[in-house]
Design a protein around this motif. Structure first.
Motif, mmCIF file in Angstrom:
data_model
loop_
_atom_site.group_PDB
_atom_site.id
_atom_site.type_symbol
_atom_site.label_atom_id
_atom_site.label_comp_id
_atom_site.label_asym_id
_atom_site.label_seq_id
_atom_site.Cartn_x
_atom_site.Cartn_y
_atom_site.Cartn_z
ATOM 1 N N HIS A 151 0.813 -1.221 0.000
ATOM 2 C CA HIS A 151 0.000 0.000 0.000
ATOM 3 C C HIS A 151 0.850 1.278 0.000
ATOM 4 N N LEU A 152 1.823 1.334 0.869
ATOM 5 C CA LEU A 152 2.630 2.556 0.979
ATOM 6 C C LEU A 152 3.415 2.828 -0.319
ATOM 7 N N PRO A 153 4.150 1.820 -0.855
ATOM 8 C CA PRO A 153 4.848 2.082 -2.124
ATOM 9 C C PRO A 153 3.886 2.365 -3.270
ATOM 10 N N ALA A 154 2.714 1.730 -3.281
ATOM 11 C CA ALA A 154 1.735 2.017 -4.338
ATOM 12 C C ALA A 154 1.282 3.469 -4.235
ATOM 13 N N GLY A 155 1.110 3.946 -3.000
ATOM 14 C CA GLY A 155 0.739 5.340 -2.793
ATOM 15 C C GLY A 155 1.815 6.280 -3.316
ATOM 16 N N TYR A 156 3.056 5.897 -3.108
ATOM 17 C CA TYR A 156 4.156 6.722 -3.617
ATOM 18 C C TYR A 156 4.135 6.748 -5.141
ATOM 19 N N ILE A 157 3.938 5.572 -5.761
ATOM 20 C CA ILE A 157 3.931 5.480 -7.225
ATOM 21 C C ILE A 157 2.830 6.366 -7.816
ATOM 22 N N ILE A 158 1.616 6.208 -7.303
ATOM 23 C CA ILE A 158 0.476 6.976 -7.836
ATOM 24 C C ILE A 158 0.736 8.477 -7.670
ATOM 25 N N SER A 159 1.221 8.866 -6.500
ATOM 26 C CA SER A 159 1.437 10.285 -6.222
ATOM 27 C C SER A 159 2.575 10.850 -7.062
ATOM 28 N N ALA A 160 3.671 10.069 -7.176
ATOM 29 C CA ALA A 160 4.830 10.558 -7.929
ATOM 30 C C ALA A 160 4.503 10.670 -9.417
ATOM 31 N N LEU A 161 3.668 9.750 -9.930
ATOM 32 C CA LEU A 161 3.317 9.812 -11.346
ATOM 33 C C LEU A 161 2.305 10.910 -11.642
ATOM 34 N N LEU A 162 1.418 11.185 -10.686
ATOM 35 C CA LEU A 162 0.403 12.220 -10.908
ATOM 36 C C LEU A 162 0.942 13.627 -10.656
ATOM 37 N N ARG A 163 1.972 13.721 -9.828
ATOM 38 C CA ARG A 163 2.473 15.035 -9.406
ATOM 39 C C ARG A 163 2.814 15.957 -10.584
ATOM 40 N N PRO A 164 3.578 15.494 -11.579
ATOM 41 C CA PRO A 164 3.869 16.410 -12.678
ATOM 42 C C PRO A 164 2.632 16.784 -13.489
ATOM 43 N N ARG A 165 1.637 15.887 -13.525
ATOM 44 C CA ARG A 165 0.426 16.174 -14.300
ATOM 45 C C ARG A 165 -0.486 17.164 -13.587
ATOM 46 N N LEU A 166 -0.284 17.321 -12.287
ATOM 47 C CA LEU A 166 -1.098 18.285 -11.525
ATOM 48 C C LEU A 166 -0.268 19.492 -11.099
ATOM 49 N N GLN A 167 0.821 19.702 -11.814
ATOM 50 C CA GLN A 167 1.736 20.786 -11.446
ATOM 51 C C GLN A 167 1.035 22.147 -11.389
ATOM 52 N N TRP A 168 0.030 22.323 -12.250
ATOM 53 C CA TRP A 168 -0.718 23.591 -12.295
ATOM 54 C C TRP A 168 -1.404 23.891 -10.958
ATOM 55 N N ALA A 169 -1.557 22.856 -10.119
ATOM 56 C CA ALA A 169 -2.196 23.066 -8.814
ATOM 57 C C ALA A 169 -1.157 23.231 -7.711
ATOM 58 N N GLY A 170 0.121 23.279 -8.068
ATOM 59 C CA GLY A 170 1.173 23.462 -7.061
ATOM 60 C C GLY A 170 1.490 22.204 -6.299
ATOM 61 N N THR A 171 1.721 21.119 -7.026
ATOM 62 C CA THR A 171 1.898 19.813 -6.380
ATOM 63 C C THR A 171 3.352 19.382 -6.275
ATOM 64 N N GLN A 172 4.283 20.286 -6.565
ATOM 65 C CA GLN A 172 5.668 19.831 -6.678
ATOM 66 C C GLN A 172 6.334 19.498 -5.348
ATOM 67 N N GLY A 173 5.809 19.960 -4.244
ATOM 68 C CA GLY A 173 6.473 19.767 -2.949
ATOM 69 C C GLY A 173 6.274 18.375 -2.372
ATOM 70 N N THR A 174 6.995 18.112 -1.278
ATOM 71 C CA THR A 174 6.927 16.800 -0.639
ATOM 72 C C THR A 174 5.574 16.548 0.015
ATOM 73 N N ARG A 175 4.862 17.631 0.350
ATOM 74 C CA ARG A 175 3.574 17.440 1.017
ATOM 75 C C ARG A 175 2.601 16.651 0.155
#
Ligand SMILES: [Zn+2]
Length: 175
Positions: A5-29
């Protein structure tokens, strides 16, 4: 799912982060919120052991209802697209989306009540036979554990990749 679960959460978040950059998603939060959402449904184990005294399958608690997470994801998605406080909306969205992903992953070898609370019917793609003791050996020696290891491996691969600049309120730190 046992350790994925935890690594899957990282994968989903890391892959979506650049696609949601317009919302300010680049940080670790953003990554942290996603990983927290990926494990949040299993916090009900505290209730299962301490309050319910193991009387009901913890997947029958509302926090393991896919419709609950689907509703929250939908609300967070609408909030995100509304354009108000997008950084916070993006955190809520990735948290709830990973909660929903947890339901999908739990459905591979665990029972999930996909239409609860409206239909009392559990669903599981595969069954882990109870061959060994203690119980967790059944999961580790089942083929699906190879899938979990692959998830861990892919998460480590993504984590080791160089990342871009920070955002979402936390400048600098990326991992
Ligand atoms: Zn779970």
């Amino acid at each position: 799912m046992f350790i994925g679960h935890l690594p899957a959460g990282y994968i989903i978040s890391a892959l979506l982060r650049p696609r949601l950059q317009w919302a300010g998603t680049q940080g670790t939060r953003f990554l942290f919120a996603g990983m927290l959402g990926a494990v949040a449904p299993d916090f009900d184990m505290l209730y299962f052991h301490l309050v319910d005294h193991r009387q009901h399958h913890h997947h029958t608690y509302f926090i393991h209802f896919p419709l609950f997470w689907f509703g929250l994801s939908l609300a967070a998605g609408v909030w995100l697209l509304s354009g108000r406080k997008q950084c916070h909306a993006a955190l809520a969205f990735i948290f709830t989306l990973n909660g929903l992903a947890h339901m999908v992953l739990d459905s591979i070898v665990g029972d999930i009540w996909w239409l609860a609370p409206f239909v009392n019917q559990r669903f599981s793609l595969f069954t882990v036979p109870a061959l060994y003791k203690p119980w967790w050996l059944n999961f580790i020696l089942h083929w699906s554990f190879a899938l979990e290891l692959a998830v861990v491996g892919f998460a480590v691969y993504l984590w080791r990749r160089p990342l871009q600049s920070a955002g979402c309120g936390l400048a600098g730190a990326q991992k």
